[in-house]
Design a protein around this motif. Sequence first.
Motif, PDB file in Angstrom:
ATOM      1  N   UNK A  61       0.805  -1.239   0.000  1.00 32.93           N
ATOM      2  CA  UNK A  61       0.000   0.000   0.000  1.00 32.93           C
ATOM      3  C   UNK A  61       0.835   1.284   0.000  1.00 32.93           C
ATOM      4  N   UNK A  62       2.102   1.195  -0.354  1.00 31.74           N
ATOM      5  CA  UNK A  62       2.890   2.422  -0.540  1.00 31.74           C
ATOM      6  C   UNK A  62       2.279   3.224  -1.694  1.00 31.74           C
ATOM      7  N   UNK A  63       2.319   4.534  -1.548  1.00 33.59           N
ATOM      8  CA  UNK A  63       1.729   5.411  -2.574  1.00 33.59           C
ATOM      9  C   UNK A  63       2.295   5.100  -3.958  1.00 33.59           C
ATOM     10  N   UNK A  64       3.604   4.935  -4.040  1.00 32.51           N
ATOM     11  CA  UNK A  64       4.233   4.755  -5.350  1.00 32.51           C
ATOM     12  C   UNK A  64       3.798   3.447  -6.029  1.00 32.51           C
ATOM     13  N   UNK A  65       3.277   2.525  -5.235  1.00 32.07           N
ATOM     14  CA  UNK A  65       2.896   1.217  -5.786  1.00 32.07           C
ATOM     15  C   UNK A  65       1.396   1.006  -5.871  1.00 32.07           C
ATOM     16  N   UNK A  66       0.647   1.623  -4.978  1.00 28.41           N
ATOM     17  CA  UNK A  66      -0.758   1.248  -4.844  1.00 28.41           C
ATOM     18  C   UNK A  66      -1.738   2.263  -5.401  1.00 28.41           C
ATOM     19  N   UNK A  67      -1.261   3.473  -5.581  1.00 27.19           N
ATOM     20  CA  UNK A  67      -2.237   4.501  -5.840  1.00 27.19           C
ATOM     21  C   UNK A  67      -2.952   4.322  -7.173  1.00 27.19           C
ATOM     22  N   UNK A  68      -4.261   4.341  -7.125  1.00 29.90           N
ATOM     23  CA  UNK A  68      -5.041   4.156  -8.346  1.00 29.90           C
ATOM     24  C   UNK A  68      -5.354   5.512  -8.964  1.00 29.90           C
ATOM     25  N   UNK A  70      -3.859   8.445 -12.313  1.00 29.63           N
ATOM     26  CA  UNK A  70      -3.147   8.474 -13.580  1.00 29.63           C
ATOM     27  C   UNK A  70      -1.642   8.660 -13.430  1.00 29.63           C
ATOM     28  N   UNK A  71      -1.245   9.304 -12.362  1.00 31.56           N
ATOM     29  CA  UNK A  71       0.174   9.639 -12.242  1.00 31.56           C
ATOM     30  C   UNK A  71       0.968   8.539 -11.546  1.00 31.56           C
ATOM     31  N   UNK A  72       0.950   7.371 -12.132  1.00 35.85           N
ATOM     32  CA  UNK A  72       1.739   6.283 -11.558  1.00 35.85           C
ATOM     33  C   UNK A  72       3.179   6.401 -12.047  1.00 35.85           C
ATOM     34  N   UNK A  73       4.132   5.961 -11.224  1.00 38.02           N
ATOM     35  CA  UNK A  73       5.518   5.981 -11.689  1.00 38.02           C
ATOM     36  C   UNK A  73       5.672   5.123 -12.947  1.00 38.02           C
ATOM     37  N   UNK A  74       6.374   5.667 -13.920  1.00 41.44           N
ATOM     38  CA  UNK A  74       6.555   4.992 -15.208  1.00 41.44           C
ATOM     39  C   UNK A  74       7.941   4.346 -15.244  1.00 41.44           C
ATOM     40  N   UNK A  75       8.005   3.113 -15.700  1.00 44.39           N
ATOM     41  CA  UNK A  75       9.285   2.408 -15.758  1.00 44.39           C
ATOM     42  C   UNK A  75       9.690   2.205 -17.214  1.00 44.39           C
ATOM     43  N   UNK A  76      10.919   2.621 -17.546  1.00 47.52           N
ATOM     44  CA  UNK A  76      11.446   2.307 -18.881  1.00 47.52           C
ATOM     45  C   UNK A  76      12.725   1.510 -18.695  1.00 47.52           C
ATOM     46  N   UNK A  77      12.603   0.222 -18.919  1.00 46.90           N
ATOM     47  CA  UNK A  77      13.733  -0.673 -18.635  1.00 46.90           C
ATOM     48  C   UNK A  77      14.937  -0.361 -19.515  1.00 46.90           C
ATOM     49  N   UNK A 120      -3.123   5.543 -17.886  1.00 48.11           N
ATOM     50  CA  UNK A 120      -2.265   4.353 -18.006  1.00 48.11           C
ATOM     51  C   UNK A 120      -2.949   3.216 -18.766  1.00 48.11           C
ATOM     52  N   UNK A 121      -4.286   3.222 -18.782  1.00 46.62           N
ATOM     53  CA  UNK A 121      -4.994   2.152 -19.502  1.00 46.62           C
ATOM     54  C   UNK A 121      -4.790   2.295 -21.007  1.00 46.62           C
ATOM     55  N   UNK A 122      -4.510   3.515 -21.440  1.00 48.51           N
ATOM     56  CA  UNK A 122      -4.432   3.756 -22.880  1.00 48.51           C
ATOM     57  C   UNK A 122      -3.032   4.125 -23.378  1.00 48.51           C
ATOM     58  N   UNK A 123      -2.177   4.610 -22.494  1.00 44.90           N
ATOM     59  CA  UNK A 123      -0.939   5.190 -23.026  1.00 44.90           C
ATOM     60  C   UNK A 123       0.182   4.169 -23.247  1.00 44.90           C
ATOM     61  N   UNK A 124      -0.086   2.914 -22.883  1.00 45.88           N
ATOM     62  CA  UNK A 124       0.889   1.840 -23.120  1.00 45.88           C
ATOM     63  C   UNK A 124       2.220   2.024 -22.410  1.00 45.88           C
ATOM     64  N   UNK A 125       2.250   2.875 -21.411  1.00 46.66           N
ATOM     65  CA  UNK A 125       3.483   3.005 -20.635  1.00 46.66           C
ATOM     66  C   UNK A 125       3.456   1.948 -19.531  1.00 46.66           C
ATOM     67  N   UNK A 126       4.627   1.457 -19.200  1.00 45.88           N
ATOM     68  CA  UNK A 126       4.706   0.459 -18.145  1.00 45.88           C
ATOM     69  C   UNK A 126       4.815   1.191 -16.807  1.00 45.88           C
ATOM     70  N   UNK A 127       4.012   0.821 -15.841  1.00 49.39           N
ATOM     71  CA  UNK A 127       4.081   1.510 -14.552  1.00 49.39           C
ATOM     72  C   UNK A 127       4.623   0.567 -13.482  1.00 49.39           C
ATOM     73  N   UNK A 128       5.086   1.148 -12.405  1.00 49.40           N
ATOM     74  CA  UNK A 128       5.744   0.370 -11.354  1.00 49.40           C
ATOM     75  C   UNK A 128       4.863  -0.772 -10.855  1.00 49.40           C
ATOM     76  N   UNK A 129       3.561  -0.506 -10.756  1.00 48.14           N
ATOM     77  CA  UNK A 129       2.673  -1.548 -10.222  1.00 48.14           C
ATOM     78  C   UNK A 129       2.343  -2.642 -11.248  1.00 48.14           C
ATOM     79  N   UNK A 130       2.901  -2.526 -12.459  1.00 46.85           N
ATOM     80  CA  UNK A 130       2.790  -3.636 -13.407  1.00 46.85           C
ATOM     81  C   UNK A 130       3.718  -4.778 -13.006  1.00 46.85           C
ATOM     82  N   UNK A 131       4.683  -4.468 -12.141  1.00 49.12           N
ATOM     83  CA  UNK A 131       5.655  -5.474 -11.729  1.00 49.12           C
ATOM     84  C   UNK A 131       5.215  -6.085 -10.398  1.00 49.12           C
TER      85      UNK A 131
END
Length: 358
Positions: A61-68, A70-77, A120-131
Motif C-alpha cells: 500500500x505504498x503510494x508509489x505502488x498502490x495509488x489508483x 493516472x500519475x503512476x511511476x513509469x518504468x522504462x527498462x 495508463x490504460x491507454x498510453x501503453x506506458x509500463x508503470x511500477x505496479x505492473x511489476x
Amino acid sequence: MIALRENFLFISVICIICISFAVVTSDGWISSQIASTQSSRKALDAEDMYLNDEYIRLEENDVIYSRQWWEKPVVIEEYSLIFFPVPKVACTEFKLLLRRMMGLPYDMPANGEVHLIQDPKHNNLKTLDDYPLEEAEAMMNNNTFTKAIFVREPKERLLSAFLNKFVKDKFYFRNICCKPLPQDQEQQCNEMIWKQNFTYFLERTQDCHDPHWQIQYDVVDEKWWSKIDFVGHMHHIHVDAKSLLKFLRSNKDGLTAWEKVGKEGWEKNGEFLQQNGAGHATGSEQKLAKYYTRELEVFVEEKYAIEWKHDILGFDEIHLYGDEKEQRRIEKRNLRSHHSASKINVSIDPNGEIINRE
Ligand SMILES: *[C@@H]1O[C@H](CO)[C@@H](O)[C@H](O)[C@H]1NC(C)=O
Ligand SMILES: *[C@@H]1O[C@H](CO)[C@@H](O)[C@H](O)[C@H]1NC(C)=O
Ligand SMILES: *[C@@H]1O[C@H](CO)[C@@H](O)[C@H](O)[C@H]1NC(C)=O
C-alpha cells in the motif's frame, strides 16, 4: 495576530534559506545528483543489497505502488528509468516523451483526446505496479535505476491548477468539488466558479482533494524520497530535461536518450519542452502578482509549507510580498490596474509614488 506574524517570519526565514539553496545549487544540484548516482553505481548482487542499510521495503500500500490514479511511476527498462509524473508539471509532454523513449508514436493526440495519453490504460506506458512487489522493490533499491521527478514551485502550480481546472475547465471543479456539497453550498460553489474567485479556490483545496493541487511531496512516500536521485524543475524544465536525457543511456545500443530521442525534439515544435506545448504556460512573477494578494500568498505558504521544508524539492523561491518595498510596488501596481477604469482618481508619479488627486 502575533501568532500570524511569527508564522510569517518563520516562513520568511525558511524562504530565505530556500533562496540561498536554490541560488547555490540550481545548476549544481542536478550535476551533483547525477555525479553521486554515478559514483555509487556499483554492481551489487541481491545479497549485498539486503545487507545494505539503505535497502527499503516496498509495501503493497505504498503510494508509489498502490495509488489508483493516472500519475503512476513509469518504468522504462531500456534506460533503467523510473519516472514520477506530477500533475500540473508538464505531465502530458513527459508522457509523450516517455512514449517516444519506448519507441511508441509520440504525436500529440487530437484535441480533446489528451486524456488518452495520460491514462495508463491507454498510453501503453509500463508503470511500477505492473511489476510484482518484489521486482518493483528491487528496482527501487537498484542504484542502476535513475529515479526522476519534476516539480513546480507551489504558488505557480496552484495558480496553474486554478486557471486550468477552475477557470478554463469549469466542469472539472464543479464535478469534483461543488457536486458533493449540500444544495445551498453547491450553488455558492457554482457562483464562485462563475466569478473566477481565486480565494475560494484556494480555500477549497483544503477540503476538496485532487491530484492537481495535492502537495507534491506526497506523490512519493516519505521513505522513498531518499531514493530519488534526480529532481528537475518546471522553471528550467528544458535545461533539466536535457540533463536527464543526456544522463540516461540505452542498454540496447549504449546511446543516450538525448541522442536517441531528445536532440531532434518534437518534429513540429523544435526542441521538446522548450515551449511548453501542453499549454501550461510558465507563470511569471508578474502573472502571479495579478492573482495573489499578500493574504493568499501567506495562505499558500502556510498550507503548503511542507513543500518548502524539504530541501530535496529545492524550489526556486518566488516571494511576492516578502520585501516591504517590493510589496508596496506590487500593491501600487494592483491599485493602478484595478482602478484605472474606475472613479477613484489615483495616479502614480514617475517615482512610483501615489498621487491622490481628490
Ligand atoms: C539492477 O538493474 C540492472 C539494469 O536493469 C540489472 O542489470 C541488475 O542486475 C540489477 N541489479 C540487481 C541487484 O537487481
Ligand atoms: C471569494 O471567495 C471568498 C472566500 O470564499 C469570499 O470571502 C469572497 O467574498 C468571494 N468574493 C467574491 C467577489 O465573490
Ligand atoms: C482626476 O484628476 C485630474 C487631474 O487633477 C482631473 O483633471 C480630473 O478631472 C479628475 N477626475 C475625476 C473623476 O475626479
